[in-house]
Write an enzyme that holds these catalytic residues in place. Structure first.
Site, PDB file in Angstrom:
ATOM      1  N   GLU A 108      -1.204 -44.088  37.291  1.00  0.00           N
ATOM      2  CA  GLU A 108      -0.767 -43.107  36.283  1.00  0.00           C
ATOM      3  C   GLU A 108      -1.249 -41.700  36.619  1.00  0.00           C
ATOM      4  O   GLU A 108      -0.532 -40.721  36.451  1.00  0.00           O
ATOM      5  CB  GLU A 108      -1.296 -43.516  34.896  1.00  0.00           C
ATOM      6  CG  GLU A 108      -0.665 -44.811  34.421  1.00  0.00           C
ATOM      7  CD  GLU A 108      -1.236 -45.260  33.094  1.00  0.00           C
ATOM      8  OE1 GLU A 108      -2.430 -45.632  33.071  1.00  0.00           O
ATOM      9  OE2 GLU A 108      -0.498 -45.237  32.099  1.00  0.00           O
ATOM     10  N   GLU A 128      -2.111 -53.857  33.852  1.00  0.00           N
ATOM     11  CA  GLU A 128      -2.705 -53.863  32.507  1.00  0.00           C
ATOM     12  C   GLU A 128      -2.347 -55.105  31.702  1.00  0.00           C
ATOM     13  O   GLU A 128      -3.173 -55.637  30.967  1.00  0.00           O
ATOM     14  CB  GLU A 128      -2.267 -52.607  31.725  1.00  0.00           C
ATOM     15  CG  GLU A 128      -2.972 -51.325  32.139  1.00  0.00           C
ATOM     16  CD  GLU A 128      -2.270 -50.599  33.273  1.00  0.00           C
ATOM     17  OE1 GLU A 128      -1.446 -51.228  33.977  1.00  0.00           O
ATOM     18  OE2 GLU A 128      -2.555 -49.402  33.461  1.00  0.00           O
TER      19      GLU A 128
HETATM   20  C1  3H9 Z   1      -6.041 -49.424  33.158  1.00  0.00           C
HETATM   21  O1  3H9 Z   1      -6.016 -48.811  34.177  1.00  0.00           O
HETATM   22  C2  3H9 Z   1      -5.642 -48.854  31.843  1.00  0.00           C
HETATM   23  C3  3H9 Z   1      -4.916 -47.569  31.980  1.00  0.00           C
HETATM   24  O2  3H9 Z   1      -3.529 -47.781  31.876  1.00  0.00           O
HETATM   25  C4  3H9 Z   1      -5.295 -46.656  30.873  1.00  0.00           C
HETATM   26  C5  3H9 Z   1      -6.120 -45.508  31.295  1.00  0.00           C
HETATM   27  C6  3H9 Z   1      -6.581 -44.593  30.214  1.00  0.00           C
HETATM   28  N1  3H9 Z   1     -12.863 -51.496  36.624  1.00  0.00           N
HETATM   29  O3  3H9 Z   1     -11.435 -57.562  42.815  1.00  0.00           O
HETATM   30  P1  3H9 Z   1     -12.525 -57.220  43.732  1.00  0.00           P
HETATM   31  C7  3H9 Z   1     -14.824 -54.281  40.488  1.00  0.00           C
HETATM   32  S1  3H9 Z   1      -6.597 -50.992  33.117  1.00  0.00           S
HETATM   33  C8  3H9 Z   1     -14.122 -51.879  36.841  1.00  0.00           C
HETATM   34  O4  3H9 Z   1     -13.503 -58.287  44.066  1.00  0.00           O
HETATM   35  P2  3H9 Z   1     -10.617 -56.868  45.864  1.00  0.00           P
HETATM   36  C9  3H9 Z   1     -14.838 -55.780  40.467  1.00  0.00           C
HETATM   37  O5  3H9 Z   1     -15.347 -56.271  39.276  1.00  0.00           O
HETATM   38  C10 3H9 Z   1      -7.100 -51.320  34.769  1.00  0.00           C
HETATM   39  N2  3H9 Z   1     -14.494 -52.634  37.901  1.00  0.00           N
HETATM   40  O6  3H9 Z   1     -11.990 -56.592  45.097  1.00  0.00           O
HETATM   41  C11 3H9 Z   1     -15.716 -56.090  41.657  1.00  0.00           C
HETATM   42  O7  3H9 Z   1     -17.056 -55.938  41.248  1.00  0.00           O
HETATM   43  P3  3H9 Z   1     -18.197 -56.856  41.885  1.00  0.00           P
HETATM   44  C12 3H9 Z   1      -5.949 -51.573  35.639  1.00  0.00           C
HETATM   45  C13 3H9 Z   1     -13.557 -53.002  38.753  1.00  0.00           C
HETATM   46  O8  3H9 Z   1     -10.676 -56.030  47.069  1.00  0.00           O
HETATM   47  C14 3H9 Z   1     -15.385 -54.982  42.644  1.00  0.00           C
HETATM   48  O9  3H9 Z   1     -14.817 -53.932  41.857  1.00  0.00           O
HETATM   49  N3  3H9 Z   1      -6.420 -51.922  36.942  1.00  0.00           N
HETATM   50  C15 3H9 Z   1     -12.217 -52.632  38.581  1.00  0.00           C
HETATM   51  O10 3H9 Z   1     -10.380 -58.330  45.971  1.00  0.00           O
HETATM   52  C16 3H9 Z   1     -14.413 -55.386  43.705  1.00  0.00           C
HETATM   53  O11 3H9 Z   1     -13.260 -55.973  43.102  1.00  0.00           O
HETATM   54  C17 3H9 Z   1      -6.676 -53.194  37.262  1.00  0.00           C
HETATM   55  O12 3H9 Z   1      -6.541 -54.081  36.473  1.00  0.00           O
HETATM   56  C18 3H9 Z   1     -11.886 -51.838  37.463  1.00  0.00           C
HETATM   57  N4  3H9 Z   1     -10.625 -51.416  37.243  1.00  0.00           N
HETATM   58  O13 3H9 Z   1      -9.490 -56.302  44.898  1.00  0.00           O
HETATM   59  C19 3H9 Z   1      -7.104 -53.409  38.686  1.00  0.00           C
HETATM   60  N5  3H9 Z   1     -11.486 -53.147  39.591  1.00  0.00           N
HETATM   61  O14 3H9 Z   1     -18.190 -56.531  43.342  1.00  0.00           O
HETATM   62  C20 3H9 Z   1      -8.216 -54.382  38.728  1.00  0.00           C
HETATM   63  C21 3H9 Z   1     -12.353 -53.803  40.376  1.00  0.00           C
HETATM   64  O15 3H9 Z   1     -19.419 -56.422  41.143  1.00  0.00           O
HETATM   65  N6  3H9 Z   1      -8.718 -54.571  40.045  1.00  0.00           N
HETATM   66  N7  3H9 Z   1     -13.602 -53.724  39.890  1.00  0.00           N
HETATM   67  O16 3H9 Z   1     -17.797 -58.259  41.592  1.00  0.00           O
HETATM   68  C22 3H9 Z   1      -8.107 -55.343  40.981  1.00  0.00           C
HETATM   69  O17 3H9 Z   1      -7.020 -55.838  40.800  1.00  0.00           O
HETATM   70  C23 3H9 Z   1      -8.846 -55.588  42.250  1.00  0.00           C
HETATM   71  O18 3H9 Z   1     -10.189 -55.326  42.015  1.00  0.00           O
HETATM   72  C24 3H9 Z   1      -8.393 -54.737  43.461  1.00  0.00           C
HETATM   73  C25 3H9 Z   1      -9.373 -54.956  44.638  1.00  0.00           C
HETATM   74  C26 3H9 Z   1      -6.989 -55.160  43.872  1.00  0.00           C
HETATM   75  C27 3H9 Z   1      -8.421 -53.285  43.131  1.00  0.00           C
END
Ligand code: 3H9
Length: 692
Positions: A108, A128
């Site tokens: 976004e 989301e």
């Molecule tokens: C949103 O954006 C709402 C908006 O519309 C509104 C805005 C106002 N936050 O998955 P991994 C941590 S909602 C905090 O193992 P990969 C994760 O816990 C959000 N922490 O790596 C982990 O910590 P740890 C929409 C996060 O390479 C570490 O990072 N976005 C977040 O397999 C590594 O993650 C999503 O839903 C986060 N957003 O995958 C995306 N993301 O090492 C969510 C990750 O301590 N994230 N962490 O266990 C993902 O899908 C995957 O993490 C990603 C990387 C594909 C990015």
């Protein structure tokens, strides 16, 4: 280089400012990142020498979304309108330079910029919905203006990412630049913007695609139909649809307000809390208290499977899919041939559905070697036994295997209930023995219970957890006990379900309550699917339970066209009048005074004893943490993710309530409901099962 704050730096390349975000691991849009972004862009805008601004991220990815851990807490960061004003409303062109994953709030934020360039491997998306949310920073208003409404609906409702090629086709990115040369590519693009006086392009002003969808409500009707089944029980998807619809029906700013409000309304819901919890819980399972993350693992270059039945075949497919050669052993040629045929048929079906090419099928089949003797497994690094569930047979297999397997090979059993320490005791390598409990169908279900024996060596556990991840499973470490975590808790529910149909409910009533709660099927539908005659024999059957009587009547489940339910030739299911009559007669014979049982009681009787058992499992150290138990139930039994798992559910509704009901039930129905000491403790200390 000038630091804007702890996570953002501002540099100059001639008349182009480069704002770099560096907030590992995934550059989540935390308060710091938002502040740095806003501050950096404003600084650059105020610098008369700067003509364009590039926003780029350090590390493995572009901003992967809002910081999920900040939701529901007061935030000190720049607000959305402030960010939008600085980026989209700023006086100078801003170019987002994207690599890795631009997800959620990150995507976004990129859409608030005037231009976007990306490397070909970049991915974009709005996940989301998987967190029980919708995009909250304009995603539902801006994406349809680029991709068209149907594509935007698909992206927002599925939550699945799309690739850079797609992004280019939709105009989501303006240019692709060479892999590994993002910074140079973005600078070159900025140069072009400056030199050719490209305008400040604001997505909010693009209306062609929106206009095209106006007056076509059928677009939304179709999506509603497509997703109604997938999202049975989920709430957020309806809001997601309304928000995209608002992009069509309302002026941009009003659409933004509607989206924002819907997003804020979803944040505190039980569903979104549950789904956000699951996001982190899924990542915690890999962390093992006494085994360091960097523990050296053993190489697994070849896997042996003993047993080519449904389980053995399904297990094999996991490794073949990951490119790991498998030798599969059966005792009879016919059984081996049948097993191989089923594996091929499964792959062929996948290819027919277009989810795999015929060449992929052949590559996988070429990795599969059959054998009729355990000796064929001598060169395997890991051998998984999936034979009949009988201790004597398993011990016999392990004794032989121990002599055949090479030194250092891991010996695993796929037992669902049996004592792994006892199995390990017949080998000379108990430290190399553990359980790998796959769930049926083993090539589909994500859960793998990794069962740690008393003597299992740490590198062996680390290896198998690592392997689980490699083959796309979610590995949960559990301890040796009857049924481990999943089946041990399931037993509680099945027992109560059986009691309930004697006391007054009908199987379809119990199933309806469990189905409505969100599980894919209730206990009786599940028994019919699995087969009622597992562990039953005609010779010893004594008409002593309803299940025995059903088996005696040859109603052995779906495979015989009848079980607790009647099934027609298309497996359509109907409550059975025959079963109803039989249950009533059986209860009468037992002298049971049947009573009306409420849906609430059915739910509490089925679920509270499971929670109680979960507490015992925690107390005994058979699971590492409450969230691991939840992950078992979500991925192995279809517990609805929007309810976060049984232990999360307990904390949500209140462990005090669970305890009070357990005590009441104990008073009227006895020891099956005896509260676990840990449940009592948690309530007494006003703690939760998750903060233990
Ligand atoms: C949103 O954006 C709402 C908006 O519309 C509104 C805005 C106002 N936050 O998955 P991994 C941590 S909602 C905090 O193992 P990969 C994760 O816990 C959000 N922490 O790596 C982990 O910590 P740890 C929409 C996060 O390479 C570490 O990072 N976005 C977040 O397999 C590594 O993650 C999503 O839903 C986060 N957003 O995958 C995306 N993301 O090492 C969510 C990750 O301590 N994230 N962490 O266990 C993902 O899908 C995957 O993490 C990603 C990387 C594909 C990015």
């Amino acid at each position: 280089m000038a630091a804007v704050n702890a996570v953002t730096d501002l540099t100059r390349e001639g008349d182009i400012a480069v704002l770099t975000i560096n907030s590992p691991p995934v550059n989540a849009l935390s308060a710091d990142v938002r502040n740095g972004l806003r501050g950096g862009v404003e600084q650059a805008a105020a610098d008369a020498a700067v003509k364009a601004i590039v926003v780029i991220c350090a590390g493995r990815t572009f901003i992967a979304g809002a910081d999920i851990s900040e939701f529901g807490r007061p935030s000190k960061g720049a607000t959305l309108p402030e960010l939008q004003a600085a980026l989209e409303g700023g006086p100078k062109p801003i170019i987002a330079a994207i690599h890795g994953t631009a997800l959620g709030g990150g995507f976004e934020m990129a859409l608030m910029c005037h231009y976007r360039v990306a490397v070909p491997s970049a991915k974009f998306g709005f996940p989301e919905i998987k967190l029980g949310l919708i995009p909250g920073a304009g995603g539902t208003q801006r994406l349809p203006r680029l991709s068209g409404v149907e594509n935007a609906l698909e992206a927002v409702l599925s939550g699945n990412p799309f690739d850079a090629k797609q992004a280019l086709a939709w105009g989501v990115v303006d240019a692709l630049v060479d892999e590994g040369k993002l910074r140079e590519g973005a600078l070159a693009f900025a140069r072009k913007v400056i030199d050719t006086h490209m305008p400040l392009r604001k997505i909010r002003d693009l209306n062609d695609k929106i206009d095209a969808a106006r007056g076509h409500p059928e677009i939304f009707d179709k999506v509603r139909r497509d997703y109604a089944r997938k999202y049975r029980g989920f709430e957020a998807w309806q809001s997601a649809m309304s928000a995209v619809k608002a992009a069509v029906d309302l002026p941009f700013d009003d659409g933004m307000k509607l989206e924002r409000q819907a997003f804020l309304d979803l944040i505190p819901t039980a569903q979104s809390r549950a789904q956000r919890y699951v996001f982190f819980a899924e990542r915690k399972v890999w962390k093992i208290a006494d085994i360091a993350d960097d523990t050296e693992t053993l190489p697994i270059k070849k896997v042996g499977i003993i047993g080519a039945g449904t389980m053995g075949g399904g297990i094999s497919m996991n490794f073949l899919n990951a490119g790991i050669p498998v030798t599969i052993v059966e005792t009879a040629q016919e059984a081996l041939d049948r097993g191989l045929k089923i594996i091929r048929r499964n792959y062929d079906n996948t290819a027919k559905k277009g989810r795999m090419t015929q060449a992929d099928v052949e590559t996988r089949m070429a990795l599969l070697g059959p054998g009729l003797k355990l000796e064929a497994l001598a060169d395997c690094d890991l051998i998984i036994e999936a034979v009949f569930e009988n201790m004597d047979i398993k011990k016999d297999v392990f004794q032989k295997l121990d002599k055949i397997a090479k030194p250092g090979a891991i010996l695993a059993t796929n037992t669902s209930y049996l004592n792994i320490d006892e199995i390990a005791s017949v080998t000379a390598r108990p430290d190399y023995v553990l359980g790998m409990h796959f769930f049926s169908p083993a090539n589909v279900m994500r859960l793998l219970e990794v069962v740690r024996g008393e003597k299992t060596a740490k590198p062996v556990i680390a290896t198998v957890m690592h392997l689980a991840r490699k083959i796309g499973k979610i590995g949960v470490l559990v301890g040796v006990c009857h049924g481990f975590v999943g089946n041990r808790m399931l037993h509680q529910r099945q027992r109560e379900a059986q009691k309930l149909i004697l006391e007054g409910a009908m199987p379809w009533e119990v199933d309806r309550v469990i189905y409505d709660f969100g599980l894919p099927m209730g206990p009786f539908a599940m028994s019919d699917l699995a087969g009622l005659d597992i562990g039953w024999s005609k010779e010893t059957s004594k008409s002593s339970t309803i299940r025995e009587i059903l088996c005696e009547m040859d109603r052995r489940g779906q495979k015989t066209g009848a079980g607790f339910y009647d099934y027609d030739e298309n497996r359509n299911v109907k409550p059975s009048p025959v079963v109803e009559k039989m249950i009533l007669e059986f209860a009468a014979k037992k002298g049971i005074n049947r009573r009306r049982i409420t849906d609430d009681e059915i739910l509490e009787r089925c679920i509270y004893p499971m929670i109680n058992e979960g507490a015992k499992i925690l107390e005994e150290g058979k699971a590492q943490r409450a969230s691991d138990i939840d992950i078992v139930w979500i991925n192995g039994y279809g517990w609805p993710v929007y309810r976060g798992g049984p232990m999360f559910y307990a904390d949500l509704i209140g462990t005090d309530k669970v305890l009070a009901r357990m005590k009441e039930f104990e008073g009227t129905m006895g020891a099956d409901f005896k509260p676990a000491p840990l449940l009592e403790k948690v309530v007494a200390e006003k703690r939760t099962l998750h903060d233990l």
